[in-house]
Enzyme design. Structure first.
Site, PDB file in Angstrom:
ATOM      1  N   ASP A  87       0.820  -1.214   0.000  1.00  0.00           N
ATOM      2  CA  ASP A  87       0.000   0.000   0.000  1.00  0.00           C
ATOM      3  C   ASP A  87       0.853   1.262   0.000  1.00  0.00           C
ATOM      4  O   ASP A  87       0.572   2.221  -0.738  1.00  0.00           O
ATOM      5  CB  ASP A  87      -0.958  -0.016   1.195  1.00  0.00           C
ATOM      6  CG  ASP A  87      -0.246  -0.163   2.520  1.00  0.00           C
ATOM      7  OD1 ASP A  87      -0.566   0.580   3.453  1.00  0.00           O
ATOM      8  OD2 ASP A  87       0.643  -1.030   2.643  1.00  0.00           O
ATOM      9  N   ASP A 144       0.543 -10.276   3.202  1.00  0.00           N
ATOM     10  CA  ASP A 144      -0.539 -10.091   4.176  1.00  0.00           C
ATOM     11  C   ASP A 144      -1.915 -10.129   3.524  1.00  0.00           C
ATOM     12  O   ASP A 144      -2.923 -10.307   4.209  1.00  0.00           O
ATOM     13  CB  ASP A 144      -0.385  -8.757   4.905  1.00  0.00           C
ATOM     14  CG  ASP A 144       0.799  -8.747   5.864  1.00  0.00           C
ATOM     15  OD1 ASP A 144       1.449  -9.804   6.010  1.00  0.00           O
ATOM     16  OD2 ASP A 144       1.078  -7.695   6.455  1.00  0.00           O
ATOM     17  N   THR A 175       1.868  -7.999  -1.497  1.00  0.00           N
ATOM     18  CA  THR A 175       2.029  -8.149  -0.050  1.00  0.00           C
ATOM     19  C   THR A 175       1.508  -9.511   0.359  1.00  0.00           C
ATOM     20  O   THR A 175       0.403  -9.890  -0.039  1.00  0.00           O
ATOM     21  CB  THR A 175       1.297  -7.065   0.776  1.00  0.00           C
ATOM     22  OG1 THR A 175       1.252  -7.467   2.152  1.00  0.00           O
ATOM     23  CG2 THR A 175      -0.120  -6.846   0.314  1.00  0.00           C
TER      24      THR A 175
END
Length: 706
Positions: free
Chosen positions: A200, A228, A226
């Site tokens: 981000d 995550d 990412t």
């Protein structure tokens, strides 16, 4: 014994078997290198074009409109294939270009295939196009440190994990000096386009770079990365544009394989609770996927905890005519009780073991901890701003930091922070363990975020769990159930009548498969007293050995092993899904560049569906940005996506919680996903989370009702 003449070392090292055994490349690596992922249907045509899709709308932040004026008007663009084109359009598409690419942030499996896809598409359009990889992340752009990407170099890393080809770094291009240096580097290389592969913050950088270099005609394209999984893009109506960032599937599978091994281990030696912390500072996507992959006995989902309300306390407050604000949201103490209940429920059926999965940032969803973090972030940010000095340098020890906070309470430090930290905060803060105080006061990362990975989250929870289990053990409520058949066998082998002793020892004699020693029996002393009272022993008699053995079997020992899964998963070789996904992201990136786009994020629409439904698109970055507090001040950033507790994936996990806890007689329900298998046909074609969430659009008004 016969004598053997040792083989000469040079001959040994030259032997083909030895050469193969010690080679850097094994058979699977060679197969990976040779694999060419399939391309979306649109890329099979001679060239591509961009088609604006105005049906996707966004709520635009006023500050984004002001700061990103050149790209705020961007819209979603669909990449479409075409075999025909006007001469001018074809000449523009196929012209020789200079393209730069940079990795930013932590590695994620599949990054090399983004480069491979971009390289293949660019060279197919024009073999004279040159690609430059900036080394060591954004520092490479700022400092002009790069390497030209060649066919041999790209081929060497196809389908392999890591960002080793050009490496990565965490520097942000976040001030005018860095921006000017980056612009100079791009102009010196005569770049037509710059590709930023990152999370981000990195895609936020991409937006500002696109704005800065718009007048220079240098295009900037972002690529969502990412492990995550917290880059997920929806429009204002909630329609999915990007279902998941790349690298997530591989990391989740790597973690799941390791955690599944622990499930096997714990059900073998039946004496440990394995506590597994997985990456995910802001969102619990990885924990959710791991739950689906492994069926661990208990998985905490931070977003679920954030929605918790204590209805008993709310009802009590309503009767008293007051508002109990602490009833909204999970507290550390209550969460520890939830874990204790799970441990005790399994123990009652003889399962004094299990696997608990927690997301790295679970504490961020605990109200009292979040309040501390917000207040401390503000205090630290204010101190740095007012004093033009680093807080952690000024107060190097925990004692120094605590004394500064006490001064705020006493009003000695009359700066903008003095009214933020009050006596109640100080009292609560002093009640938490010292190591956790130190964790909450640790230095923030380069983006101003609290570093949950530096805090022993599992230790914070386990200390509370152990303390409470100790209290319950003293009260006789925490015991291990003894299987009735085992009890009868031990008694008969010792020449004792099971029925006579069963009535004295157990609360549920002949009522259940697993027998619970009476709550009043909490020690050998109270055990003997119970036997004496029943007339089975005299004061001077010893407890019969079989009875003592049964008692020992009922006494729980809460043993834990803690594990952290993060860097190992992000360094894994990518799954076939991530190989295909990232290669097509690379192809998409070139299509955006070749058709003049800038300030866009390359993405694949319908990623949650079967491959033949995938469609490459460009998503405008600027309209996705909003103001968020960073380092004590508001900044424009890309919003992270958290787990939707109304999504099919979460609802499925919630529905199976009791089954996977397996606090019933019989076996557990562990699932073994197996290792990442690049070859063969049994590898899953997408994350289970995406598979389940894809059902959301096809099942209409489904509810959780059976």
């Amino acid at each position: 014994m016969p004598e053997h003449t040792p083989v000469r070392l040079d001959k040994l090292l030259d032997h083909p078997a030895v050469v193969d055994a010690v080679a850097d490349e094994n058979l699977e690596l060679k197969e990976r290198n040779a694999y060419r992922p399939p391309a979306c249907e649109v890329f099979k045509q001679a060239h591509t074009a961009l088609q604006t899709d105005p049906s996707y709308q966004f709520e635009i932040d006023k500050e984004a409109r002001r700061q990103l004026a050149h790209i705020i008007g961007n819209t979603v663009q669909r990449v479409e294939g075409s075999d025909t084109s006007d001469d001018a359009g074809l000449a523009s598409y196929t012209k020789a270009r200079h393209i730069g690419i940079v990795f930013s942030g932590g590695p994620a499996p599949g990054g090399h295939n983004v480069i491979a896809g971009l390289f293949d598409a660019a060279k197919k359009a024009n073999p004279q196009t040159r690609l430059f990889g900036f080394l060591m992340g954004p520092d490479g752009i700022i400092e002009g440190n790069y390497t030209e990407l060649t066919q041999d170099l790209v081929d060497r890393y196809r389908n392999l994990g890591g960002f080793t080809m050009i490496r990565t770094g965490r520097t942000k291009i976040d001030n005018q000096k860095k921006m000017s240096l980056s612009r100079e580097t791009c102009k010196r290389l005569e770049l037509d386009a710059l590709v930023v592969v990152g999370g981000d913050d990195s895609n936020t950088n991409a937006a500002f770079l696109a704005q800065e270099m718009f007048a220079d005609g240098i295009q900037v394209i972002g690529v969502p990365k990412t492990i995550d999984g917290d880059i997920q893009v929806r429009d204002a109506r909630g329609r999915v544009l990007c279902a998941m960032s790349f690298g997530f599937h591989t990391a989740a599978r790597a973690f799941s394989q390791a955690i599944a091994n622990l499930c096997t281990d714990t059900s073998s030696d039946v004496k440990y609770w394995h506590v597994c912390k997985v990456m995910g500072r802001v969102a619990s996507h990885l924990a959710l996927e791991v739950a689906l992959q492994t069926h661990a006995n208990m998985t905490l989902i931070g977003e679920d905890l954030a929605d918790y309300m204590d209805y008993d306390r709310l009802a009590k407050a309503e009767k008293e005519g007051v508002v109990d604000y602490t009833a909204y949201g999970m507290t550390l103490r209550h969460l520890s009780r939830v874990i204790c209940d799970a441990v005790m429920d399994r123990a009652t059926v003889g399962k004094n073991y299990g696997v608990l999965v927690i997301p790295e940032g679970v504490l961020e969803f605990i109200n009292e901890i979040q309040v501390f973090i917000i207040k401390l972030n503000t205090i630290i940010g204010n101190y740095n701003k007012v004093h033009d000095r680093d807080f952690h340098t000024a107060f190097p020890t925990l004692g120094d930091k605590l004394e500064y906070l006490r001064r705020l309470v006493r009003g000695i430090r009359r700066d903008v922070s003095y009214n933020i930290w009050n006596a109640r905060d100080d009292e609560l803060f002093n009640d938490i363990p010292e190591f956790f105080q130190e964790g909450l006061l640790t230095e923030r990362d380069s983006h101003g975020n609290f570093q949950f990975s530096q805090v022993e989250t599992e230790k914070v929870l386990l200390d509370l769990v152990k303390d409470y289990l100790g209290i319950l053990k003293e009260k006789g409520r925490y015991k291990i159930g003894v299987e009735e058949a085992q009890f009868i066998k031990i008694m008969q082998q010792g020449g004792l009548d099971p029925d006579h002793y069963g009535r004295i020892l157990f609360d549920n004699w002949q009522q259940a498969r697993y027998l619970m020693v009476k709550q009043t029996i909490i020690s050998k002393k109270t055990l003997k007293a119970a036997l004496i009272k029943a007339g089975f022993l005299g004061d001077e008699d010893a407890i019969p050995t079989p009875i003592e053995k049964i008692y020992e079997l009922s006494v729980p020992k809460f043993k834990t092993q803690s594990h952290f899964y993060g860097y190992d998963g992000r360094g894994s070789d990518p799954t076939r899904f991530d190989c295909i996904y990232t290669y097509n992201l690379g192809l998409t990136t070139f299509s955006l560049i070749a058709n003049g786009a800038t300030g866009q994020m390359a993405a694949i629409l319908n990623l949650e569906q079967d491959f033949h439904h995938w469609h490459p698109i460009g998503i405008p970055i600027a309209p996705l940005m909003h103001l968020e507090e960073r380092k004590g001040k508001l900044e424009l950033v890309l919003e992270k996506s958290v787990v939707d507790v109304d999504s099919p994936a979460f609802r499925v996990v919630k529905a199976f919680r009791e089954k996977w806890l397996a606090a019933t007689p019989g076996g557990d329900h562990y699932r073994h996903p197996g290792p990442i298998r690049f070859t063969g046909t049994s590898e899953e074609d997408r994350p289970i989370t995406l598979l389940l969430n894809a059902l959301g659009g096809h099942m209409g008004g489904a509810t959780d009702a059976p």
